[in-house]
Design a protein around this motif. Structure first.
Motif, PDB file in Angstrom:
ATOM      1  N   THR A 138       0.826  -1.207   0.000  1.00  0.00           N
ATOM      2  CA  THR A 138       0.000   0.000   0.000  1.00  0.00           C
ATOM      3  C   THR A 138       0.858   1.254   0.000  1.00  0.00           C
ATOM      4  O   THR A 138       0.565   2.220  -0.712  1.00  0.00           O
ATOM      5  CB  THR A 138      -0.930   0.018   1.235  1.00  0.00           C
ATOM      6  OG1 THR A 138      -1.781  -1.129   1.190  1.00  0.00           O
ATOM      7  CG2 THR A 138      -1.775   1.273   1.256  1.00  0.00           C
ATOM      8  N   LEU A 139       1.933   1.240   0.771  1.00  0.00           N
ATOM      9  CA  LEU A 139       2.838   2.385   0.802  1.00  0.00           C
ATOM     10  C   LEU A 139       3.384   2.675  -0.590  1.00  0.00           C
ATOM     11  O   LEU A 139       3.437   3.831  -1.027  1.00  0.00           O
ATOM     12  CB  LEU A 139       3.988   2.126   1.782  1.00  0.00           C
ATOM     13  CG  LEU A 139       5.053   3.214   1.873  1.00  0.00           C
ATOM     14  CD1 LEU A 139       4.448   4.538   2.303  1.00  0.00           C
ATOM     15  CD2 LEU A 139       6.158   2.791   2.840  1.00  0.00           C
ATOM     16  N   GLU A 140       3.772   1.640  -1.314  1.00  0.00           N
ATOM     17  CA  GLU A 140       4.287   1.827  -2.673  1.00  0.00           C
ATOM     18  C   GLU A 140       3.241   2.469  -3.581  1.00  0.00           C
ATOM     19  O   GLU A 140       3.536   3.400  -4.340  1.00  0.00           O
ATOM     20  CB  GLU A 140       4.733   0.480  -3.249  1.00  0.00           C
ATOM     21  CG  GLU A 140       5.969  -0.092  -2.557  1.00  0.00           C
ATOM     22  CD  GLU A 140       6.247  -1.533  -2.982  1.00  0.00           C
ATOM     23  OE1 GLU A 140       5.458  -2.093  -3.776  1.00  0.00           O
ATOM     24  OE2 GLU A 140       7.257  -2.092  -2.515  1.00  0.00           O
TER      25      GLU A 140
ATOM     26  N   ASP B 270      22.004  12.235  -1.825  1.00  0.00           N
ATOM     27  CA  ASP B 270      21.681  13.306  -2.773  1.00  0.00           C
ATOM     28  C   ASP B 270      21.922  12.909  -4.218  1.00  0.00           C
ATOM     29  O   ASP B 270      21.365  13.505  -5.129  1.00  0.00           O
ATOM     30  CB  ASP B 270      22.496  14.563  -2.435  1.00  0.00           C
ATOM     31  CG  ASP B 270      22.099  15.157  -1.093  1.00  0.00           C
ATOM     32  OD1 ASP B 270      20.943  14.935  -0.677  1.00  0.00           O
ATOM     33  OD2 ASP B 270      22.944  15.823  -0.471  1.00  0.00           O
ATOM     34  N   ASP B 271      22.783  11.922  -4.454  1.00  0.00           N
ATOM     35  CA  ASP B 271      23.105  11.544  -5.832  1.00  0.00           C
ATOM     36  C   ASP B 271      22.281  10.341  -6.296  1.00  0.00           C
ATOM     37  O   ASP B 271      22.623   9.671  -7.271  1.00  0.00           O
ATOM     38  CB  ASP B 271      24.595  11.209  -5.947  1.00  0.00           C
ATOM     39  CG  ASP B 271      25.014  10.067  -5.021  1.00  0.00           C
ATOM     40  OD1 ASP B 271      24.214   9.713  -4.128  1.00  0.00           O
ATOM     41  OD2 ASP B 271      26.138   9.546  -5.186  1.00  0.00           O
ATOM     42  N   SER B 272      21.159  10.094  -5.606  1.00  0.00           N
ATOM     43  CA  SER B 272      20.374   8.901  -5.919  1.00  0.00           C
ATOM     44  C   SER B 272      19.691   8.973  -7.277  1.00  0.00           C
ATOM     45  O   SER B 272      19.439   7.950  -7.912  1.00  0.00           O
ATOM     46  CB  SER B 272      19.320   8.664  -4.837  1.00  0.00           C
ATOM     47  OG  SER B 272      18.501   9.805  -4.678  1.00  0.00           O
ATOM     48  N   GLY B 273      19.366  10.191  -7.760  1.00  0.00           N
ATOM     49  CA  GLY B 273      18.740  10.326  -9.061  1.00  0.00           C
ATOM     50  C   GLY B 273      17.405   9.599  -9.116  1.00  0.00           C
ATOM     51  O   GLY B 273      16.620   9.619  -8.167  1.00  0.00           O
ATOM     52  N   PHE B 274      17.160   8.907 -10.237  1.00  0.00           N
ATOM     53  CA  PHE B 274      15.913   8.152 -10.365  1.00  0.00           C
ATOM     54  C   PHE B 274      15.919   6.975  -9.403  1.00  0.00           C
ATOM     55  O   PHE B 274      16.899   6.241  -9.305  1.00  0.00           O
ATOM     56  CB  PHE B 274      15.728   7.635 -11.792  1.00  0.00           C
ATOM     57  CG  PHE B 274      14.567   6.678 -11.918  1.00  0.00           C
ATOM     58  CD1 PHE B 274      13.267   7.151 -11.970  1.00  0.00           C
ATOM     59  CD2 PHE B 274      14.777   5.305 -11.943  1.00  0.00           C
ATOM     60  CE1 PHE B 274      12.190   6.276 -12.059  1.00  0.00           C
ATOM     61  CE2 PHE B 274      13.711   4.428 -12.033  1.00  0.00           C
ATOM     62  CZ  PHE B 274      12.415   4.905 -12.098  1.00  0.00           C
ATOM     63  N   VAL B 275      14.828   6.813  -8.685  1.00  0.00           N
ATOM     64  CA  VAL B 275      14.694   5.709  -7.736  1.00  0.00           C
ATOM     65  C   VAL B 275      13.356   5.024  -8.004  1.00  0.00           C
ATOM     66  O   VAL B 275      12.322   5.693  -8.091  1.00  0.00           O
ATOM     67  CB  VAL B 275      14.723   6.213  -6.280  1.00  0.00           C
ATOM     68  CG1 VAL B 275      14.574   5.046  -5.314  1.00  0.00           C
ATOM     69  CG2 VAL B 275      16.008   6.985  -6.006  1.00  0.00           C
ATOM     70  N   ASN B 276      13.368   3.698  -8.144  1.00  0.00           N
ATOM     71  CA  ASN B 276      12.088   3.024  -8.340  1.00  0.00           C
ATOM     72  C   ASN B 276      11.296   3.048  -7.047  1.00  0.00           C
ATOM     73  O   ASN B 276      11.829   3.267  -5.958  1.00  0.00           O
ATOM     74  CB  ASN B 276      12.278   1.592  -8.869  1.00  0.00           C
ATOM     75  CG  ASN B 276      13.000   0.693  -7.888  1.00  0.00           C
ATOM     76  OD1 ASN B 276      12.669   0.653  -6.712  1.00  0.00           O
ATOM     77  ND2 ASN B 276      13.995  -0.049  -8.362  1.00  0.00           N
ATOM     78  N   VAL B 277       9.998   2.807  -7.173  1.00  0.00           N
ATOM     79  CA  VAL B 277       9.107   2.995  -6.032  1.00  0.00           C
ATOM     80  C   VAL B 277       9.398   2.000  -4.911  1.00  0.00           C
ATOM     81  O   VAL B 277       9.216   2.315  -3.725  1.00  0.00           O
ATOM     82  CB  VAL B 277       7.631   2.912  -6.472  1.00  0.00           C
ATOM     83  CG1 VAL B 277       7.249   1.492  -6.875  1.00  0.00           C
ATOM     84  CG2 VAL B 277       6.704   3.419  -5.370  1.00  0.00           C
ATOM     85  N   ALA B 278       9.892   0.821  -5.254  1.00  0.00           N
ATOM     86  CA  ALA B 278      10.209  -0.174  -4.221  1.00  0.00           C
ATOM     87  C   ALA B 278      11.347   0.318  -3.334  1.00  0.00           C
ATOM     88  O   ALA B 278      11.273   0.224  -2.096  1.00  0.00           O
ATOM     89  CB  ALA B 278      10.574  -1.505  -4.869  1.00  0.00           C
TER      90      ALA B 278
END
Length: 220
Positions: free
Chosen positions: A161-163, A186-194
Motif C-alpha cells: 500500500t505504501l508503494e 543526494d546523488d540517488s537520481g531516479f529511484v524506483n518505487v520499491a
C-alpha cells in the motif's frame, strides 16, 4: 417514524441525477438537497446510514458536498460520533462521486481539524479508488503530514500500500519522500518505487519494524 436510509435514498434519487456537471454549482446543489435537512426524520435516517451497511451514495453526497451536511457532521461529532463512520462511508460508498471527480469541500477540515477528525490509516490497506470519494485519500495523507503522523501512517500501511500511495500521491507525501531521499543520498537520481518505499521505512520506523515490513511484503 423516521424513514430508513433506503427510503431517504429513494427520495434523493428523484432530485440527484449523477452527471459530470452535478457539482459544478455547489449553491445549486445545496438548494436541491436543503429540503432534506429541514426534516428531523431525514436527519435521523442520515445517522442510521452512517452506522448501517446500506449503500446510499446520495445521502453521502448530501453530507459531504452541502454546507448543511457539514454542520450536521460537526454536530454529531460534538455528541461523540466516531469519525470513522463517515470515513468508512466515504471510502466504500463514493463510487458514483468518484466518476464525477469533484473537489472535496471537507478537505481543509480533514487536514487541519482536531483529534476528532483523526483517520485510522489501516483503512487505506486494500484501497479501491473506484469506491472512494474523490479527494478523501489526498486529504487524509496531507493530514498525516500536517499533524506529524508520519510514523503512525507508515506503521499502519502494508509495504504494498505504501508503494501505491507513493506513486499516486507523491505531492501529498512529499515530506516523507524528502526524508527518504536523504536516506538514499543526494546523488540517488531516479529511484524506483520499491527502493523509495524501503527508504521511507528506514526514515520513519525502528530497524526491526522496517525489516518486518519488508519481509511481510508479497512477492513482486
Amino acid at each position: 417514524m423516521s424513514p430508513s436510509p433506503q427510503t431517504l435514498e429513494q427520495s434523493l434519487f428523484k432530485v440527484i441525477k449523477f452527471s459530470p456537471s452535478l457539482l459544478n454549482d455547489l449553491d445549486a446543489f445545496e438548494q436541491v438537497v436543503q429540503p432534506v435537512f429541514d426534516k428531523a426524520s431525514a436527519i435521523k435516517a442520515m445517522r442510521q446510514y452512517l452506522v448501517g451497511s446500506a449503500s446510499c451514495p446520495r445521502i453521502l453526497g448530501a453530507l459531504v458536498y452541502a454546507t448543511q451536511g457539514h454542520v450536521e457532521i460537526k454536530d454529531w461529532l460534538s455528541m461523540g460520533m466516531p469519525i470513522r463512520l463517515l470515513y468508512q462511508c466515504m471510502l466504500y460508498d463514493g463510487g458514483p462521486w468518484a466518476k464525477i471527480g469533484a473537489q472535496l469541500p471537507l478537505a481543509d477540515t480533514i487536514i487541519h481539524g482536531g483529534p476528532e477528525w483523526d483517520f485510522d490509516y489501516k483503512l487505506l490497506n486494500g484501497l479501491d479508488s473506484t469506491t472512494a470519494t474523490p479527494g478523501l485519500v489526498d486529504a487524509v495523507l496531507r493530514r498525516a503530514m500536517h499533524q506529524g503522523h508520519e510514523q503512525s501512517l507508515v506503521k499502519a500501511l502494508s509495504l504494498e500500500t505504501l508503494e501505491l500511495l507513493l506513486q499516486g500521491y507523491s505531492v501529498a507525501l512529499a515530506p516523507l519522500i524528502v526524508k527518504a531521499r536523504k536516506i538514499l543520498g543526494d546523488d540517488s537520481g531516479f529511484v524506483n518505487v520499491a527502493d523509495l518505499a524501503q527508504a521511507v521505512l528506514k526514515a520513519t520506523l525502528a530497524p526491526v519494524e522496517s525489516i518486518q515490513k519488508v519481509l511481510l511484503r508479497h512477492a513482486y
